[in-house]
Design an enzyme around this catalytic site. Structure first.
Site, PDB file in Angstrom:
ATOM      1  N   LYS A 182       0.947  -1.086   0.108  1.00 22.71           N
ATOM      2  CA  LYS A 182      -0.115   0.046  -0.214  1.00 22.71           C
ATOM      3  C   LYS A 182       0.816   1.294   0.014  1.00 22.71           C
ATOM      4  O   LYS A 182       1.482   1.593   0.907  1.00 22.71           O
ATOM      5  CB  LYS A 182      -0.704  -0.202   1.292  1.00 22.71           C
ATOM      6  CG  LYS A 182      -2.192   1.020   1.087  1.00 22.71           C
ATOM      7  CD  LYS A 182      -2.281   1.783   2.316  1.00 22.71           C
ATOM      8  CE  LYS A 182      -1.350   2.894   2.729  1.00 22.71           C
ATOM      9  NZ  LYS A 182      -1.287   4.204   1.749  1.00 22.71           N
ATOM     10  N   GLU A 258      10.605   0.803  10.060  1.00 27.15           N
ATOM     11  CA  GLU A 258      11.366   1.759   9.651  1.00 27.15           C
ATOM     12  C   GLU A 258      10.930   3.164   9.796  1.00 27.15           C
ATOM     13  O   GLU A 258       9.804   3.662   9.016  1.00 27.15           O
ATOM     14  CB  GLU A 258      11.776   1.812   8.000  1.00 27.15           C
ATOM     15  CG  GLU A 258      12.616   0.388   7.920  1.00 27.15           C
ATOM     16  CD  GLU A 258      14.071   0.270   8.338  1.00 27.15           C
ATOM     17  OE1 GLU A 258      14.270   1.308   8.710  1.00 27.15           O
ATOM     18  OE2 GLU A 258      14.657  -0.771   8.268  1.00 27.15           O
ATOM     19  N   CYS A 292      14.408  10.454   6.256  1.00 24.93           N
ATOM     20  CA  CYS A 292      14.173   9.872   7.606  1.00 24.93           C
ATOM     21  C   CYS A 292      15.783  10.139   8.286  1.00 24.93           C
ATOM     22  O   CYS A 292      15.795  10.360   9.457  1.00 24.93           O
ATOM     23  CB  CYS A 292      13.719   8.462   7.687  1.00 24.93           C
ATOM     24  SG  CYS A 292      14.655   7.392   6.697  1.00 24.93           S
ATOM     25  N   GLU A 389      10.698  16.135  13.544  1.00 23.30           N
ATOM     26  CA  GLU A 389      11.572  16.229  12.353  1.00 23.30           C
ATOM     27  C   GLU A 389      11.188  17.138  11.198  1.00 23.30           C
ATOM     28  O   GLU A 389      10.105  17.549  11.038  1.00 23.30           O
ATOM     29  CB  GLU A 389      10.930  14.693  11.610  1.00 23.30           C
ATOM     30  CG  GLU A 389      11.489  13.540  12.014  1.00 23.30           C
ATOM     31  CD  GLU A 389      10.952  12.645  11.014  1.00 23.30           C
ATOM     32  OE1 GLU A 389       9.888  12.070  11.290  1.00 23.30           O
ATOM     33  OE2 GLU A 389      11.961  11.745  10.299  1.00 23.30           O
TER      34      GLU A 389
END
Ligand code: NAP
Length: 486
Positions: A182, A258, A292, A389
């Site tokens: 997905k 992850e 990331c 982030e």
């Protein structure tokens, strides 16, 4: 130049389930936008639970035959995929840029990186081994038999529309698992194109299924609740990762997670500053900072702070911003308006708390989701961008005076994905490697992603590894047989 959408025919903008390309059960579709213009570039099928479960039917039916397919044959299909991606690199790259916004040069880099996972795992597919040994007490033998875990559900983010799927699909297929992916709703086209390439390469029906949807929560939770699913691999935010881990627990699924990062990049006074600057530019600006493992905090030792900052700011200020498909563009559009707003707020928060803007810092007027390369100095420890982030082209610089101080600050986060250290002192570098709480560390290097290296985080950045030999182990169970042999 032709329209990048031409590579994905309308009949392939649908769900890839078993041997078919099909509409969602209710016929629903959703729009995919070019983030640089806001223009709709395609409509794709919007799957519901029933479609997700149809994909699981297909993956389950294909499982036994795929697991029994000779490893060499599986390997050859992965090699064929690698070749097709490499030969069609330009088409894939243009599609990635169109739906995700990164400049074409970055997209080409992603295609090369994504394709390498197929080459690497083609090589791993034929090297899956068990063991045979004598039990320590004697009297019997121990045989271990690696076996594919079973049908896998993959949920991937938008920032690397090809590579984040490739690094799950390639090892899963190498191990003998079937898959349902997905992709992120904002970037579904590249994954559909990959499924098409794999179909053309001869990968059997049901082995690679792709379900595009705007109802991720419903569709994925139905897949995770079904006993035929045996593994979840997720790449995305820590927040969503936690939700999926809870769901996976009910079905005791193997999981690979992850998740988010908050990488510290540390420049020591004894570093080769040319190397540190190159490394910082890559670690911060690869993928526009939408990565990331992007350097989220740049710590510079006081004696070189001024020189490093001036040279870094000059390089950041020289980058050109524009549509990723245009020549000479270094920084493309961010993924969406929410992302630009979030970054703008993080910069405003840092400035409110005393940071100074050296470069950038103001979002431009006009259409598209752009934010300029930005450098901030005197960023206080309580600035929100040092914990959140940033996921964009904004670099906060903070000075430090001792290794203990900078290590404590670098580790003061829930995340533990990547870090970077620049120093010419080997012992110092190794001390950082032992004390920084990260799954990955670049030493005098800003680029650490490599299909042959184990990618993954510690703490709340995740569980498990992708790439390398470890990457295939995530898709293998081990059955142990005790064999009586007095
Ligand atoms: P995200 O919001 O967590 O979404 C990731 C994927 O999860 C998307 O496909 C999304 O679908 C889906 N999703 C969202 N909510 C869900 C739910 N309740 N149930 C099931 N699926 C759900 O992350 P993102 O914004 O796309 O990506 C950025 C994040 O990914 C950052 O935190 C980044 O650090 C992380 N990341 C980590 C790595 C790594 O290797 N550690 C690599 C790349 C990115 P929709 O698109 O429909 O929302």
């Amino acid at each position: 130049m032709s329209d990048p959408m031409n590579v994905l025919a309308p009949e392939h903008r649908r769900l890839r389930i078993g041997d078919a390309w099909r509409d969602a059960a209710g016929g629903a579709t959703f729009a995919v936008e070019d983030p640089a213009t806001g223009r709709t570039i395609a409509e794709v099928a919007d799957a519901g639970v029933v479609d997700g479960l149809a994909a699981l039917d297909a993956a389950s039916k294909a499982m036994a035959e795929w697991a029994a397919t000779p490893p060499r044959k599986r390997s050859e299909l992965l090699t064929a995929t690698y070749r097709a991606l490499t030969e069609r690199s330009e088409e894939v790259a243009r599609l990635i840029t169109l739906e995700m916004g990164k400049p074409l040069a970055e997209a080409r880099g992603e295609v090369a990186y994504g394709a390498e996972f197929f080459r690497w795992f083609a090589e791993e597919a034929v090297r899956v081994e068990g063991r045979y040994n004598t039990a320590p007490a004697g009297g019997y033998r121990i045989l271990t038999v690696p076996r594919p875990v079973g049908p896998c559900v993959f949920v991937t983010p938008w920032n690397f529309p090809l590579a984040m799927g490739a690094r799950k699909i390639a090892p899963a297929l190498a191990a003998g698992c079937t898959t349902i992916t997905k992709p992120a709703a904002q970037t579904p086209l590249t994954m559909l194109f990959l499924a098409r390439i794999m179909e053309e390469a001869g990968v059997p029906p049901g082995v690679v299924n792709v379900v595009t949807t705007t109802r991720a929560g419903e569709v994925v939770s139905a897949l995770l609740a079904d006993r035929r699913t045996r593994k979840l691999s997720f790449t995305g935010s820590t927040e969503v990762g936690r939700v999926l881990l809870r769901q996976a627990a009910d079905n005791v699924l193997r999981t690979s997670m992850e998740l988010g990062g908050n990488a510290a990049l540390i420049v020591c006074a004894d570093a080769d500053l040319d190397v540190a600057l190159d490394g910082a530019m890559v670690a911060k600006m690869r993928n526009l900072g939408e990565s990331c493992i992007a350097a989220n905090r740049i710590y510079v030792e006081e004696p070189v702070r001024e020189e490093f900052t001036a040279r870094f700011a000059k390089r950041m200020g020289a980058l050109s911003v524009g549509h990723g498909l245009d020549d000479g563009v270094d920084v493309g559009a961010l993924i969406d308006e929410a992302s630009v707003t979030k970054i703008d707020e993080l910069v405003a928060d840092a400035v409110d708390r005393g940071a100074r803007v050296l470069v950038g810092g103001e979002r431009p007027d006009g259409s598209g989701h752009f934010y300029p390369p930005t450098v901030l100095v005197d960023v206080p420890d309580d600035a929100r961008m040092l914990e959140a982030e940033i996921f964009g082209p904004v670099a906060p610089i903070i000075s430090f005076t001792s290794d203990d101080e900078v290590i404590a600050k670098a580790n003061d986060t829930e995340h533990g994905l990547a870090g970077y250290v620049f120093t010419r002192d080997l012992q110092r570098a190794l001390r950082f490697a032992e004390r920084l709480e990260t799954g990955m560390l670049g030493i005098n290097r800003g680029l650490i992603s490599d299909p042959s290296a184990p990618f993954g985080g510690v703490k709340q950045s995740g569980i498990g590894k992708e790439g390398s030999h470890e990457g295939i182990l995530e898709y293998l169970d081990v059955t142990y047989a005790a064999i009586d042999l007095p």
